[in-house]
Write a protein that holds these residues in place. Sequence first.
Motif, PDB file in Angstrom:
ATOM      1  N   ASP A  76      98.160  27.996 -62.125  1.00 11.88           N
ATOM      2  CA  ASP A  76      98.803  27.424 -61.008  1.00 11.88           C
ATOM      3  C   ASP A  76     100.235  28.214 -60.940  1.00 11.88           C
TER       4      ASP A  76
ATOM      5  N   LEU B 199     103.757  29.872 -59.618  1.00 14.11           N
ATOM      6  CA  LEU B 199     104.404  29.454 -58.385  1.00 14.11           C
ATOM      7  C   LEU B 199     105.368  30.738 -58.226  1.00 14.11           C
TER       8      LEU B 199
ATOM      9  N   THR C 117     100.717  32.422 -47.754  1.00  7.93           N
ATOM     10  CA  THR C 117     101.544  31.639 -48.784  1.00  7.93           C
ATOM     11  C   THR C 117     100.765  31.340 -49.889  1.00  7.93           C
ATOM     12  N   ARG C 118      99.467  31.658 -50.106  1.00  9.18           N
ATOM     13  CA  ARG C 118      98.458  31.069 -51.110  1.00  9.18           C
ATOM     14  C   ARG C 118      97.330  31.937 -51.142  1.00  9.18           C
TER      15      ARG C 118
ATOM     16  N   ASP D  84      95.642  30.103 -59.080  1.00  9.74           N
ATOM     17  CA  ASP D  84      96.205  29.975 -57.858  1.00  9.74           C
ATOM     18  C   ASP D  84      97.362  30.446 -57.741  1.00  9.74           C
TER      19      ASP D  84
ATOM     20  N   ARG E  20     101.039  30.620 -55.534  1.00 12.35           N
ATOM     21  CA  ARG E  20     101.649  30.021 -54.170  1.00 12.35           C
ATOM     22  C   ARG E  20     102.942  30.668 -53.954  1.00 12.35           C
TER      23      ARG E  20
ATOM     24  N   PHE F  40     103.760  21.607 -57.632  1.00 11.69           N
ATOM     25  CA  PHE F  40     102.616  22.356 -58.018  1.00 11.69           C
ATOM     26  C   PHE F  40     102.483  21.950 -59.843  1.00 11.69           C
TER      27      PHE F  40
ATOM     28  N   GLU G 278     105.592  20.079 -50.547  1.00  6.56           N
ATOM     29  CA  GLU G 278     106.108  21.159 -51.541  1.00  6.56           C
ATOM     30  C   GLU G 278     107.350  21.897 -50.791  1.00  6.56           C
TER      31      GLU G 278
END
Length: 573
Positions: free
Chosen positions: A201, A203, A231-232, A244, A246, A260, A283
């Motif tokens: 994940d 960010l 955004t993702r 993933d 984000r 996240f 978030e």
Amino acid sequence: MAVHNAEIAEIFETLADLLAVRGDNPFRIRAYRNAARTIRGNSRSMAELLAEGRDLSELRNIGKDLAAKIATIVDTGRLPLLDELSSRTPKALSELMKIEGLGPKRVKVLYEKLRVRSLADLERALRRGKVRELPGFGPKTEQMISERLERFAAREQRWKLIDAEDVAEPLVRYLRDISGVKEVTVAGSYRRRKETVGDLDVLVTAAGSSPVIERFVKYDEVAEVVSQGSTRSTVRLRSGLQVDLRVVPQVSYGAALYYFTGSKAHNIAVRRIAAARKLKLNEYGLFRGDERIAGKTERELLKALRLHWIPPELREDHGEIEAARRGRLPGLVTLDDIRGDLHCHSRATDGHDTIEQMARAAKERGYDYVSINDHSRHVTVAHGLDRKRLLAQVRQIDRLNGRLRGIVVLKSIELDILEDGSLDLPDEVLAELDFTVCAVHYRFDLPKKKQTERILRAMDNRHCNILAHPTGRLINERDPYAIDLERIVQAAGERGCILELNAHPDRLDLDAEACQMAKEKGVKIAISTDAHGAEDLRFMRFGVDQARRGWLEAGDVVNTRKLRDLRKLLART
DNA sequence: GCCGTTTTCGGCCCGACTGTTTTCAGTCG
């Protein structure tokens, strides 16, 4: 045969799946899932707690009803409710829900309209093009299910943390170079330092104009773009690892990082605290009505919720939130606390560096001491040391210590625990050593009772100081051997034995729950790398991460002590 | 079915993306 916690959790999870397919009350379903998580994550076995007469409804997420159901499962190995339910809704539907993209609603439709009740049924329905004709389904959904069924059948396992790092680090560098990108952090279980991760994940905070998503999906290693929004985005890399990404605005960085990083259960619990204060946490920040009152940093967010700082390693909803509320969180051990390594091999057996090279590498890491623990004679494949060679090594280390400055080499061994629980070398030889590390290296298949007694008997010997890699598991390769770990931890405490937390990224043995159990019983832990070369000393950080997940503080870990104090802890009477 | 700074009833986290829709349901994290 005692029922394991994992089996009880499994029953509740299956039950939750079946209730979901039937469209039961979603909160009741969640209650079963929460209970399953509590049981799975508990270091004590439900069967033993019951045997001690404990009231299970004291546990979080377990009320009167579920406490009774657990007792039934422990007594009979079954749960009548599940038996009854599965007579009407096949248990295999729970298996179908494990396929990505298939939830209770779709499984219900597949079951009711196409009589799909197994993976094989699903495959047949897909092949005949029946799935696309279902209401709410279509050709794309059919295609998606088809691909994911195939992937599910291949059953990819989770990634070891060290392997995930090899994939994550170059990706992070690539993302940092994209224009407009400010922060790049790998969150999720990677940041919580779980021993394995399922995906990455990532960010990112970036200016609104940044082409970060467009560039992300064009990363050289991307094999497949699973989804792509503004955004993702989710991709599958050639290595098979899913990532993933984000993108959030800088002002939301703390809230997004918190969210996240997870775990999911931890987030839900924190959001409930926010809701109790009439606040909303997502978030993007912590909000009172439309006003953002925190979210730029994690610390700001926690402060606004009147919680102390919670290290990511503890965010599992295993009691850390309550502790954070009361200011009772442990001061977790850090890599800087470590003063030495108590399990290292040399060229004398299966290591590939000399004792002196190991010592100098340890000194370079700032350690005060390092031990040499070559294998004993039973491990013939590693050319294990017999009495004569061990005594020669002892003299060699004495000479070396006379020469070396700023590091002390401790005389030790990785001593085999033989099948009958005796140690591989006689006591009078072991008396020449500073301490021993003892381990099981063969006959992993003994029944639980025998294996446990083998280890207990080894610990009866006063020359047994540290029990190495106590469960013998190799992540993704070999399950723990059958032992009663609780009895072993208890016995270690009674005998003044230390348990090793083997820091090797393939082992990480003990796991976090076992560390917590050891701590509760007052048993000390040695975090050791099992280095087979100087470069392996770097594995210490994985062990420290695992120890932190197990709530260990510097005081719980023997190799944070000065040499003088360490020697006292190692002395058995 | 659990739980209590909303306290023994009435709540239970929240938003993004996709596909099948024409305003939303399902799934995921």
